[in-house]
Motif scaffolding. Structure first.
Motif, mmCIF file in Angstrom:
data_model
loop_
_atom_site.group_PDB
_atom_site.id
_atom_site.type_symbol
_atom_site.label_atom_id
_atom_site.label_comp_id
_atom_site.label_asym_id
_atom_site.label_seq_id
_atom_site.Cartn_x
_atom_site.Cartn_y
_atom_site.Cartn_z
ATOM 1 N N ASN A 1 -30.489 -38.208 41.541
ATOM 2 C CA ASN A 1 -29.688 -39.258 42.175
ATOM 3 C C ASN A 1 -30.066 -40.659 41.724
ATOM 4 O OD1 ASN A 1 -28.136 -37.524 43.776
ATOM 5 N ND2 ASN A 1 -29.757 -37.412 45.310
ATOM 6 N N GLN A 2 -31.206 -40.827 41.099
ATOM 7 C CA GLN A 2 -31.689 -42.146 40.690
ATOM 8 C C GLN A 2 -30.848 -42.688 39.526
ATOM 9 O OE1 GLN A 2 -34.076 -43.887 42.183
ATOM 10 N NE2 GLN A 2 -34.508 -42.251 43.640
ATOM 11 N N PRO A 3 -30.400 -43.958 39.613
ATOM 12 C CA PRO A 3 -29.576 -44.526 38.534
ATOM 13 C C PRO A 3 -30.238 -44.471 37.161
ATOM 14 C CG PRO A 3 -29.530 -45.948 40.458
ATOM 15 C CD PRO A 3 -30.558 -44.875 40.733
ATOM 16 N N SER A 4 -31.536 -44.716 37.085
ATOM 17 C CA SER A 4 -32.200 -44.680 35.775
ATOM 18 C C SER A 4 -32.268 -43.249 35.232
ATOM 19 C CB SER A 4 -33.587 -45.309 35.853
ATOM 20 O OG SER A 4 -34.313 -44.777 36.914
ATOM 21 N N PHE A 5 -32.370 -42.272 36.117
ATOM 22 C CA PHE A 5 -32.362 -40.879 35.672
ATOM 23 C C PHE A 5 -30.951 -40.482 35.240
ATOM 24 C CE2 PHE A 5 -32.942 -36.337 35.655
ATOM 25 C CZ PHE A 5 -34.228 -36.205 35.188
ATOM 26 N N GLN A 6 -29.944 -41.050 35.898
ATOM 27 C CA GLN A 6 -28.559 -40.819 35.496
ATOM 28 C C GLN A 6 -28.346 -41.277 34.048
ATOM 29 O OE1 GLN A 6 -25.627 -39.817 37.393
ATOM 30 N NE2 GLN A 6 -27.124 -38.922 38.782
ATOM 31 N N ASN A 7 -28.976 -42.394 33.671
ATOM 32 C CA ASN A 7 -28.879 -42.871 32.278
ATOM 33 C C ASN A 7 -29.480 -41.850 31.319
ATOM 34 O OD1 ASN A 7 -27.593 -45.259 32.941
ATOM 35 N ND2 ASN A 7 -29.504 -46.381 33.187
ATOM 36 N N LEU A 8 -30.600 -41.249 31.692
ATOM 37 C CA LEU A 8 -31.207 -40.213 30.851
ATOM 38 C C LEU A 8 -30.283 -39.001 30.728
ATOM 39 C CD1 LEU A 8 -34.942 -40.244 31.988
ATOM 40 C CD2 LEU A 8 -33.980 -41.149 29.874
ATOM 41 N N LEU A 9 -29.624 -38.649 31.829
ATOM 42 C CA LEU A 9 -28.685 -37.525 31.790
ATOM 43 C C LEU A 9 -27.511 -37.824 30.859
ATOM 44 C CD1 LEU A 9 -28.565 -36.407 35.537
ATOM 45 C CD2 LEU A 9 -29.674 -35.239 33.613
ATOM 46 N N ARG A 10 -27.027 -39.064 30.867
ATOM 47 C CA ARG A 10 -25.942 -39.446 29.958
ATOM 48 C C ARG A 10 -26.391 -39.345 28.504
ATOM 49 N NH1 ARG A 10 -24.335 -42.435 34.254
ATOM 50 N NH2 ARG A 10 -25.605 -44.277 33.937
ATOM 51 N N ALA B 1 -28.729 -37.372 27.364
ATOM 52 C CA ALA B 1 -28.851 -35.944 27.063
ATOM 53 C C ALA B 1 -27.482 -35.337 26.786
ATOM 54 C CB ALA B 1 -29.524 -35.220 28.224
ATOM 55 N N GLU B 2 -26.484 -35.740 27.570
ATOM 56 C CA GLU B 2 -25.126 -35.235 27.371
ATOM 57 C C GLU B 2 -24.585 -35.662 26.014
ATOM 58 O OE1 GLU B 2 -20.725 -35.363 29.489
ATOM 59 O OE2 GLU B 2 -22.284 -36.743 30.144
ATOM 60 N N GLU B 3 -24.841 -36.933 25.632
ATOM 61 C CA GLU B 3 -24.356 -37.424 24.343
ATOM 62 C C GLU B 3 -25.022 -36.706 23.177
ATOM 63 O OE1 GLU B 3 -24.972 -41.637 24.304
ATOM 64 O OE2 GLU B 3 -23.541 -41.986 25.939
ATOM 65 N N GLU B 4 -26.315 -36.429 23.310
ATOM 66 C CA GLU B 4 -27.043 -35.818 22.199
ATOM 67 C C GLU B 4 -26.843 -34.312 22.115
ATOM 68 O OE1 GLU B 4 -31.562 -35.574 20.446
ATOM 69 O OE2 GLU B 4 -30.873 -37.389 21.429
ATOM 70 N N PHE B 5 -26.889 -33.624 23.258
ATOM 71 C CA PHE B 5 -26.866 -32.166 23.252
ATOM 72 C C PHE B 5 -25.603 -31.556 23.854
ATOM 73 C CE2 PHE B 5 -31.441 -33.256 23.842
ATOM 74 C CZ PHE B 5 -31.876 -32.859 22.592
ATOM 75 N N GLY B 6 -24.814 -32.329 24.581
ATOM 76 C CA GLY B 6 -23.740 -31.739 25.369
ATOM 77 C C GLY B 6 -24.385 -30.965 26.510
ATOM 78 N N TYR B 7 -23.809 -29.855 26.879
ATOM 79 C CA TYR B 7 -24.440 -29.046 27.930
ATOM 80 C C TYR B 7 -24.964 -27.739 27.376
ATOM 81 C CZ TYR B 7 -22.951 -32.419 31.311
ATOM 82 O OH TYR B 7 -22.793 -33.581 32.004
ATOM 83 N N ASP B 8 -25.131 -27.666 26.068
ATOM 84 C CA ASP B 8 -25.723 -26.507 25.419
ATOM 85 C C ASP B 8 -27.077 -26.946 24.859
ATOM 86 O OD1 ASP B 8 -26.064 -24.003 24.315
ATOM 87 O OD2 ASP B 8 -25.032 -24.537 22.466
#
Length: 103
Positions: free
Chosen positions: A60-69, A71-78
């Motif tokens: 839920n943390q905004p800075s962790f949300q940035n890390l998730l974005r 990760a999504e850009e680099e790896f997608g969800y695979d």
């Protein structure tokens, strides 16, 4: 708000699939067994990935949300590690998550 919530749902689904879904992953049994309820395992690092177990509340943390974005850009969800992989240096990740504990 809806975007953040959907990313959290997607991350939880990914973690659930990576823990229980594949017999090809030799660590699947040990991975799901040693992660307590309310936590998730993530892999962190640029070249050598190290496993960290973090509280789900961090999602839920905004800075962790940035890390998730990222990760999504680099790896997608695979993700290549079979779990959620965070593409940043380990020292930055530890510094970031240690700030969550102080708040």
């Amino acid at each position: 708000m809806a975007i953040r919530f959907s990313r959290i749902i997607q991350a939880k689904q990914l973690l659930r699939r990576s823990s229980f879904g594949s017999n090809n992953n030799a660590n699947a049994a040990t991975t799901s067994a040693d992660v307590p309820r309310g936590y998730c395992a993530v892999y962190v690092g640029e070249s050598e990935r190290k496993r960290h177990v973090i509280p789900i509340a961090y999602l839920n943390q905004p800075s962790f949300q940035n890390l998730l974005r990222q990760a999504e850009e680099e790896f997608g969800y695979d993700h290549p590690m079979g779990g959620l992989t965070i593409p940043c240096r380990e020292d930055i990740f530890i510094d970031l998550t240690s700030r969550f504990c102080r708040v």
